[in-house]
Design a protein around this motif. Structure first.
Motif, PDB file in Angstrom:
ATOM      1  N   PHE A 172      23.650 -24.147  -0.099  1.00 17.20           N
ATOM      2  CA  PHE A 172      23.222 -25.393  -0.745  1.00 17.20           C
ATOM      3  C   PHE A 172      21.723 -25.394  -1.012  1.00 17.20           C
ATOM      4  O   PHE A 172      21.267 -25.910  -2.016  1.00 17.20           O
ATOM      5  N   PHE A 173      20.924 -24.813  -0.114  1.00 19.00           N
ATOM      6  CA  PHE A 173      19.475 -24.845  -0.240  1.00 19.00           C
ATOM      7  C   PHE A 173      18.918 -23.644  -1.004  1.00 19.00           C
ATOM      8  O   PHE A 173      17.707 -23.534  -1.168  1.00 19.00           O
ATOM      9  N   GLY A 174      19.776 -22.750  -1.479  1.00 21.20           N
ATOM     10  CA  GLY A 174      19.314 -21.626  -2.270  1.00 21.20           C
ATOM     11  C   GLY A 174      18.727 -22.117  -3.580  1.00 21.20           C
ATOM     12  O   GLY A 174      19.176 -23.093  -4.156  1.00 21.20           O
ATOM     13  N   GLY A 175      17.699 -21.451  -4.030  1.00 21.81           N
ATOM     14  CA  GLY A 175      17.083 -21.822  -5.303  1.00 21.81           C
ATOM     15  C   GLY A 175      16.027 -22.899  -5.201  1.00 21.81           C
ATOM     16  O   GLY A 175      15.563 -23.410  -6.226  1.00 21.81           O
ATOM     17  N   PHE A 176      15.615 -23.257  -3.969  1.00 22.75           N
ATOM     18  CA  PHE A 176      14.568 -24.273  -3.835  1.00 22.75           C
ATOM     19  C   PHE A 176      13.321 -23.814  -4.580  1.00 22.75           C
ATOM     20  O   PHE A 176      12.874 -22.686  -4.452  1.00 22.75           O
ATOM     21  N   PHE A 177      12.741 -24.728  -5.384  1.00 25.52           N
ATOM     22  CA  PHE A 177      11.529 -24.374  -6.112  1.00 25.52           C
ATOM     23  C   PHE A 177      10.579 -25.539  -6.332  1.00 25.52           C
ATOM     24  O   PHE A 177       9.454 -25.334  -6.801  1.00 25.52           O
ATOM     25  N   GLN A 178      10.973 -26.779  -6.010  1.00 29.86           N
ATOM     26  CA  GLN A 178      10.177 -27.916  -6.456  1.00 29.86           C
ATOM     27  C   GLN A 178      10.102 -29.046  -5.439  1.00 29.86           C
ATOM     28  O   GLN A 178      11.095 -29.378  -4.792  1.00 29.86           O
ATOM     29  N   LEU A 179       8.885 -29.631  -5.352  1.00 27.78           N
ATOM     30  CA  LEU A 179       8.669 -30.897  -4.657  1.00 27.78           C
ATOM     31  C   LEU A 179       8.449 -31.938  -5.747  1.00 27.78           C
ATOM     32  O   LEU A 179       7.516 -31.805  -6.558  1.00 27.78           O
ATOM     33  N   GLY A 180       9.298 -32.953  -5.788  1.00 23.71           N
ATOM     34  CA  GLY A 180       9.207 -33.980  -6.818  1.00 23.71           C
ATOM     35  C   GLY A 180       8.646 -35.275  -6.250  1.00 23.71           C
ATOM     36  O   GLY A 180       9.155 -35.795  -5.258  1.00 23.71           O
ATOM     37  N   TYR A 181       7.592 -35.766  -6.869  1.00 22.32           N
ATOM     38  CA  TYR A 181       6.924 -36.996  -6.439  1.00 22.32           C
ATOM     39  C   TYR A 181       7.000 -38.036  -7.548  1.00 22.32           C
ATOM     40  O   TYR A 181       7.214 -37.707  -8.712  1.00 22.32           O
ATOM     41  N   VAL A 182       6.779 -39.304  -7.182  1.00 18.96           N
ATOM     42  CA  VAL A 182       6.675 -40.369  -8.167  1.00 18.96           C
ATOM     43  C   VAL A 182       5.334 -41.078  -7.987  1.00 18.96           C
ATOM     44  O   VAL A 182       4.751 -41.082  -6.901  1.00 18.96           O
ATOM     45  N   THR A 183       4.878 -41.682  -9.078  1.00 16.58           N
ATOM     46  CA  THR A 183       3.615 -42.400  -9.092  1.00 16.58           C
ATOM     47  C   THR A 183       3.664 -43.493 -10.154  1.00 16.58           C
ATOM     48  O   THR A 183       4.551 -43.492 -10.999  1.00 16.58           O
ATOM     49  N   ARG A 184       2.705 -44.358 -10.124  1.00 18.52           N
ATOM     50  CA  ARG A 184       2.604 -45.399 -11.155  1.00 18.52           C
ATOM     51  C   ARG A 184       1.801 -44.941 -12.367  1.00 18.52           C
ATOM     52  O   ARG A 184       1.954 -45.486 -13.448  1.00 18.52           O
ATOM     53  N   ASP A 185       0.932 -43.929 -12.182  1.00 16.67           N
ATOM     54  CA  ASP A 185       0.089 -43.458 -13.281  1.00 16.67           C
ATOM     55  C   ASP A 185      -0.177 -41.969 -13.076  1.00 16.67           C
ATOM     56  O   ASP A 185      -0.866 -41.592 -12.123  1.00 16.67           O
ATOM     57  N   VAL A 186       0.358 -41.148 -13.951  1.00 20.93           N
ATOM     58  CA  VAL A 186       0.239 -39.701 -13.819  1.00 20.93           C
ATOM     59  C   VAL A 186      -1.217 -39.249 -13.835  1.00 20.93           C
ATOM     60  O   VAL A 186      -1.613 -38.405 -13.040  1.00 20.93           O
ATOM     61  N   ASP A 187      -2.030 -39.796 -14.741  1.00 21.69           N
ATOM     62  CA  ASP A 187      -3.427 -39.362 -14.824  1.00 21.69           C
ATOM     63  C   ASP A 187      -4.169 -39.647 -13.523  1.00 21.69           C
ATOM     64  O   ASP A 187      -4.878 -38.782 -12.994  1.00 21.69           O
ATOM     65  N   ALA A 188      -4.021 -40.858 -13.001  1.00 26.68           N
ATOM     66  CA  ALA A 188      -4.687 -41.220 -11.744  1.00 26.68           C
ATOM     67  C   ALA A 188      -4.154 -40.376 -10.591  1.00 26.68           C
ATOM     68  O   ALA A 188      -4.923 -39.941  -9.725  1.00 26.68           O
ATOM     69  N   ALA A 189      -2.855 -40.117 -10.571  1.00 27.35           N
ATOM     70  CA  ALA A 189      -2.256 -39.320  -9.489  1.00 27.35           C
ATOM     71  C   ALA A 189      -2.768 -37.885  -9.520  1.00 27.35           C
ATOM     72  O   ALA A 189      -3.103 -37.314  -8.477  1.00 27.35           O
ATOM     73  N   CYS A 190      -2.831 -37.279 -10.705  1.00 30.78           N
ATOM     74  CA  CYS A 190      -3.322 -35.902 -10.809  1.00 30.78           C
ATOM     75  C   CYS A 190      -4.784 -35.828 -10.382  1.00 30.78           C
ATOM     76  O   CYS A 190      -5.182 -34.897  -9.670  1.00 30.78           O
ATOM     77  N   ALA A 191      -5.590 -36.799 -10.803  1.00 32.69           N
ATOM     78  CA  ALA A 191      -7.004 -36.818 -10.419  1.00 32.69           C
ATOM     79  C   ALA A 191      -7.152 -36.957  -8.909  1.00 32.69           C
ATOM     80  O   ALA A 191      -7.948 -36.240  -8.274  1.00 32.69           O
TER      81      ALA A 191
END
Length: 159
Positions: free
Chosen positions: A4-23
């Motif tokens: 089931f856990f084979g192929g793990f490649f990503q941590l997915g996050y959520v935010t209210r504003d992508v630009d502010a989150a990336c900064a």
């Protein structure tokens, strides 16, 4: 079919504003180059996301999702109260057979409230694994277009 856990490649996050989150992410953790994408309709339906930022840090992709606030989405429960922070939403797994994974998830008793296809790019599904793992699980099967898109995501090495 693999573990089931084979192929793990990503941590997915959520935010209210992508630009502010990336900064904020780069200010805290070091310079990371993100590819920011504004998804188009999926299966003719407006996407639940306004923008998505993607970056590989070593071999793991970091995805930061800005949901569409006009829609009720699977991201709403963990959306940060403030602009800037990110909250973990899902683990991402690359798979070879999307239909087989949907059947497997159903047999395991998992609800899959969001799934779709972007012809020529990928098939995806989000399984509600929060009861067992504390987060959602996303499963992605890539076509040639999806492999090319993921191949264009910037990479930062920590080694």
């Amino acid at each position: 079919m693999r573990n089931f856990f084979g192929g793990f490649f990503q941590l997915g996050y959520v935010t209210r504003d992508v630009d502010a989150a990336c900064a904020q992410f780069c200010a805290k953790f070091g310079e990371v180059k993100f590819l920011i994408n504004a998804p188009g309709p999926i299966d003719g339906v407006p996407p639940p996301t306004r923008r998505i930022a993607l970056a590989y840090i070593d071999d793991v992709m970091t995805e930061i999702i800005e949901p569409d606030p006009q829609q009720k989405t699977i991201y709403d429960d963990v959306l940060p109260a403030a602009t800037g922070p990110i909250h973990l939403h899902h683990f991402g797994y690359l798979i070879d057979d999307h239909d087989a994974m949907l059947k497997r998830l159903s047999a395991m008793g998992y609800d899959v409230p969001m799934h779709g296809s972007m012809p020529g790019a990928l098939d995806y599904s989000y399984a509600d694994t929060r009861g067992d793992l504390g987060v959602w699980s996303e499963f992605i099967r890539l076509d040639e277009g999806g492999r090319a898109f993921f191949g264009a995501v910037p990479r930062t090495s920590t080694r």
